[in-house]
Design a protein around this motif. Structure first.
Motif, short mmCIF file in Angstrom:
data_model
loop_
_atom_site.label_atom_id
_atom_site.label_comp_id
_atom_site.label_asym_id
_atom_site.label_seq_id
_atom_site.Cartn_x
_atom_site.Cartn_y
_atom_site.Cartn_z
N VAL A 4 21.28 37.26 15.51
CA VAL A 4 20.48 36.85 15.43
C VAL A 4 19.08 35.93 15.60
CG1 VAL A 4 19.63 35.14 13.62
CG2 VAL A 4 22.56 36.15 13.38
N ILE A 15 21.46 31.17 7.98
CA ILE A 15 21.62 32.06 8.14
C ILE A 15 22.22 31.85 9.64
CG2 ILE A 15 21.32 34.78 9.17
CD1 ILE A 15 20.05 34.90 6.34
N ARG A 71 17.98 29.86 2.85
CA ARG A 71 18.95 30.42 3.05
C ARG A 71 18.88 30.95 4.45
NH1 ARG A 71 22.48 32.44 -1.18
NH2 ARG A 71 22.48 34.55 0.44
N ASP A 72 17.50 30.67 4.98
CA ASP A 72 17.34 31.28 6.25
C ASP A 72 17.96 30.34 6.90
OD1 ASP A 72 15.39 33.85 5.67
OD2 ASP A 72 13.81 32.56 6.37
N VAL A 112 17.25 40.98 7.75
CA VAL A 112 17.68 40.47 6.63
C VAL A 112 16.27 39.93 5.88
CG1 VAL A 112 18.91 38.42 5.99
CG2 VAL A 112 19.50 39.44 8.15
N ALA A 120 24.40 30.78 3.04
CA ALA A 120 24.56 31.96 3.57
C ALA A 120 25.05 32.25 4.35
CB ALA A 120 22.72 32.46 3.15
N SER A 135 25.72 31.11 12.23
CA SER A 135 25.32 32.49 13.43
C SER A 135 26.47 32.09 15.29
CB SER A 135 23.84 33.56 13.62
OG SER A 135 23.79 34.01 12.34
N GLY A 139 26.54 33.83 8.20
CA GLY A 139 25.46 33.89 9.01
C GLY A 139 26.61 35.39 10.16
#
Length: 315
Positions: free
Chosen positions: A121, A192, A188-189, A181, A112, A196, A114
């Motif tokens: 984030v 991200i 996926r978390d 989000v 995914a 980032s 960032g």
């Protein structure tokens, strides 16, 4: 081939990843050992223990067991198999960041993107820590997030364990203009965060690892609860050689999820910026109280060694 077995038990993915890194690091200089006992399909990593394989391993459990002792016992030949049940969470025993990034690669469909440098984030840990079952871990006060946003001027992105609970609802009410989000999968978390540029980590080994493995410019880490080096001096996730990390120290706190503690979350603002040198001094000072516990664990380790040797001799 000698065995270095990971007993993942009930540990979550972040702890499992740290266990694997520690084991892999230990066997880098033990060429006749192999690491087995892990199953992390999210990272395409799996090497189970052979069922029925007869062995009585040297048992390693607890944050106060010296991994240097374990390494010496393996290198000397006294230990021919090791069962690592629980360990000290200490970045100095991990694989290098480069090797860890190579090890933990997601499936293409789980990757995914960032967020860029205009955003920050903020990873949220909720669920199990919200209700006071583990006193060393609880939610981060919202005043901390306000402080970081005022300091950086960046657009907040909240993600992670944001559900229909008192803490998530507080965050949404306090930061109505932030980006949110939706949670889909843990990997996926993780990606991200990992992809980032500016990150605020939650009190979670999973969150910390994603930030550490990233190419972020800044990583903000609230030293609250179990991350306070005076409260839990038996761990170390404050790298001395990584200038990306920024540390803010909270007073020691046992989270019981009392109505008073929950009500104070939006306004509690007792924290201060600290250096790595200050953190290490606090940890060293508090660690002196652990001396007797470490001596007991060392004695226990050598008792387990005797059991291991007897099992090899008569098994």
């Amino acid at each position: 081939m000698k065995k270095f077995v990971i007993d993942q038990g009930s540990g979550r993915l972040g702890n499992q990843m740290m266990q694997l890194m520690v084991a892999r690091r230990l066997v880098e200089t033990l060429p006749d050992f192999e690491v087995v006992g892990y199953h992390m399909p999210d990272w395409r990593l799996s090497k189970p223990v052979i069922v029925g394989h007869p062995y009585v391993p040297l048992l390693v459990r607890g944050a106060n067991v010296s991994l240097d002792h374990v390494h010496r016992l393996c290198r000397s030949g006294l230990a021919a198999s090791v069962m690592m049940r629980s360990i000290k969470v200490d970045y100095r025993h991990f694989l290098s960041r480069e090797n860890a990034n190579t090890l933990f690669q997601p499936l293409p469909e789980e990757d995914a993107p960032g967020f860029d440098d205009a955003h920050i984030v903020i990873n949220i840990r909720g669920e199990d820590i919200l209700f006071g079952k583990a006193g060393d871990y609880g939610p981060v006060p919202l005043a901390y997030y306000r402080s970081i946003l005022n300091e950086t001027g960046k657009k907040p992105v909240f993600m992670g364990q944001l559900f229909d609970d008192y803490y998530s609802n507080m965050i949404r009410a306090e930061f109505p203009d932030a980006l949110y989000v939706p949670h889909t999968t843990p990997i996926r978390d993780f990606q991200i965060i990992r992809n980032s540029k500016n990150i605020v980590v939650s009190p979670s080994t999973f969150s910390w690892l994603a930030a550490w493995l990233s190419d972020a410019k800044r990583i903000y880490m609230p030293l609250v609860g179990g991350w306070n080096p005076e409260q839990r001096p038996d761990g170390n996730l404050t790298p001395a050689d990584d200038p990306r990390f920024v540390y803010d120290l909270f007073p020691p706190r046992k989270w019981r999820a009392t109505p008073e503690q929950i009500a104070a979350l939006p306004s509690e603002s007792t924290f201060r910026r600290v250096t790595v040198a200050e953190i290490n001094e606090m940890r060293d000072r508090a660690s002196r109280k652990l001396l007797s516990k470490r001596l007991r664990k060392t004695t226990q380790l050598y008792l387990y060694l005797l059991i291991h040797l007897a099992g090899r001799a008569f098994g």
